[in-house]
Enzyme design. Structure first.
Site, short mmCIF file in Angstrom:
data_model
loop_
_atom_site.label_atom_id
_atom_site.label_comp_id
_atom_site.label_asym_id
_atom_site.label_seq_id
_atom_site.Cartn_x
_atom_site.Cartn_y
_atom_site.Cartn_z
CB CYS A 16 42.89 84.44 51.21
SG CYS A 16 42.58 83.68 49.62
CE LYS A 19 44.83 79.50 53.26
NZ LYS A 19 46.09 79.57 52.03
CB THR A 47 55.06 70.05 49.30
OG1 THR A 47 54.39 70.03 48.33
CG2 THR A 47 56.28 69.27 49.24
CG ASP A 50 49.79 76.82 44.91
OD1 ASP A 50 49.43 77.59 45.75
OD2 ASP A 50 51.03 76.95 44.39
CG ASP A 67 40.91 78.89 47.76
OD1 ASP A 67 40.37 79.40 48.55
OD2 ASP A 67 42.09 78.95 47.45
N GLY A 138 28.31 71.11 40.66
CA GLY A 138 28.65 71.75 41.63
C GLY A 138 27.83 71.24 42.94
CG HIS A 139 27.04 69.81 47.21
ND1 HIS A 139 26.10 69.25 46.96
CD2 HIS A 139 27.15 70.05 48.49
CE1 HIS A 139 25.27 68.84 48.26
NE2 HIS A 139 26.18 69.38 49.22
CB SER A 140 24.00 74.80 46.61
OG SER A 140 22.85 74.03 46.10
#
Length: 351
Positions: A16, A19, A47, A50, A67, A138-140
């Site tokens: 993180c 970021k 806002t 999360d 994330d 998913g994706h790659s």
């Protein structure tokens, strides 16, 4: 003999800590066009929360988040475990229960062998198994830096959604995990983290915040968030701004990773910690006695950090009981919410 691959050597910033700095991010988002906002969207971009929450019916709302980041450790399986734990945390921070995930994979295919990439994916899958959810797709893509993370989906009762913007005047603040993960990652990159320190870092970053599902159902719990890349001070400021309140932190009450505090005293910190302070430091008031190493812990980017709970004073004992029963032994009351302009003040004395 072939040298072992160091995943952190591929990334300019790990976990993180990579970021976008809070001030830069705010400028980018201010320029983003506003899209459709249907009445079913309970939590969107209004806002800095999360996850998004979409009401499905009177009993269910969908919690959706994503994330991903570059390596914070060199071991591929550990990297996958940390990234998955961090992604799923956003579901728990809204009071939800995860139901499935999608993998997000970006790898430099000319530099990383399939076995290493496979170990990253297996690490993430092991955490999803622990959370009781499948990786359903998913994706790659082929990229210059290794990137791994998840799209996480969950469910929550609409009445139990816990935003970061619903704290109340007089609430107490409870933090579930100790601070210092970013400092340990900086020590690792400098070759200063011993085996015990690495094990401690891994223990905290792979501990699922599943207790959030229980906390969201408690009366008196008003707001929740998880402490990640902007550090404790930054994520608490988001609570303040969303709730229209001030916050007071008691520095001696903050739970710390002991080895991280030791490294901080010797000047070890991440670049992201300084960027965080540059982005929001004008809205944080530090007591004169606060030392630079303590400031660094307040702004330290937490990869897969703890839940921050704002609750009524009479609910604090129950919140701590749930944290401790779930294995968060260092969970502690660290401050309170107060009437006033949105800002965070940090004091040294305890009542």
């Amino acid at each position: 003999m072939t040298e072992p691959i160091r995943l952190t050597s591929f990334s300019h910033g790990g976990g993180c800590g990579c970021k976008i700095a809070p001030g830069v991010l705010a400028d980018i988002l201010a320029r983003a066009p506003q899209g459709l906002v249907p009445p079913e969207l309970m939590v969107g971009t209004e806002t800095a929360d999360d996850a998004a929450v979409y009401r499905l019916n009177d009993r269910q709302a969908l919690v959706a988040t994503t994330d991903f980041f570059t390596p914070i450790v060199d071991d591929p399986r550990d990297f996958g475990r940390i990234a998955a734990t961090n992604a799923i945390s956003d579901i728990y921070a809204m009071g939800g229960t995860p139901i499935m995930a999608l993998a997000l994979v970006g790898m430099p295919l000319d530099k990383l062998p399939p076995a290493v990439i496979g170990a990253i994916l297996e690490g993430g899958a092991s955490i999803c198994r622990e959370a009781g959810i499948p990786i359903a797709g998913g994706h790659s893509i082929d990229v210059l830096e290794p990137i791994y993370g998840l799209v996480a989906l969950g469910l929550v009762h609409p009445d139990r959604v816990r935003r970061n913007a619903d704290a109340r005047d007089g609430d107490v603040l409870v933090l579930g995990k100790p601070l210092g993960v970013g400092i340990l990652s900086a020590a690792l990159k400098k070759g200063l983290l011993d085996a015990d320190g690495y094990a401690e870092m891994l223990r905290h970053t792979t501990q699922l915040n599943r207790v959030g599902s229980e906390l969201g159902a408690l009366d008196g719990v008003h707001a929740m968030t998880d402490v990640t890349g902007f550090g404790l001070a930054g994520h608490l400021l988001e609570v303040c701004r969303g709730s229209g309140l001030a916050a007071q932190l008691d520095l001696p009450a903050l739970p710390l990773i002991e080895s991280a505090a030791a490294h901080a005293r010797h000047g070890i910190a991440t670049g992201a910690s300084a960027r965080n302070w540059a982005g929001y430091g004008t809205d944080v008031t530090l007591a004169p006695e606060v030392q630079p190493w303590q400031q660094a812990l307040l702004t330290d980017p937490q990869t897969s950090g703890g839940l921050l709970v704002s609750c009524a004073p009479e609910a604090a004992a129950k919140v701590l009981e749930r944290f401790h029963a779930a294995g968060f032994g260092q969970a502690a009351v660290i401050g309170r919410m107060l009437a006033g302009a949105p800002r965070v003040s940090v004091r040294m004395a305890l009542d």
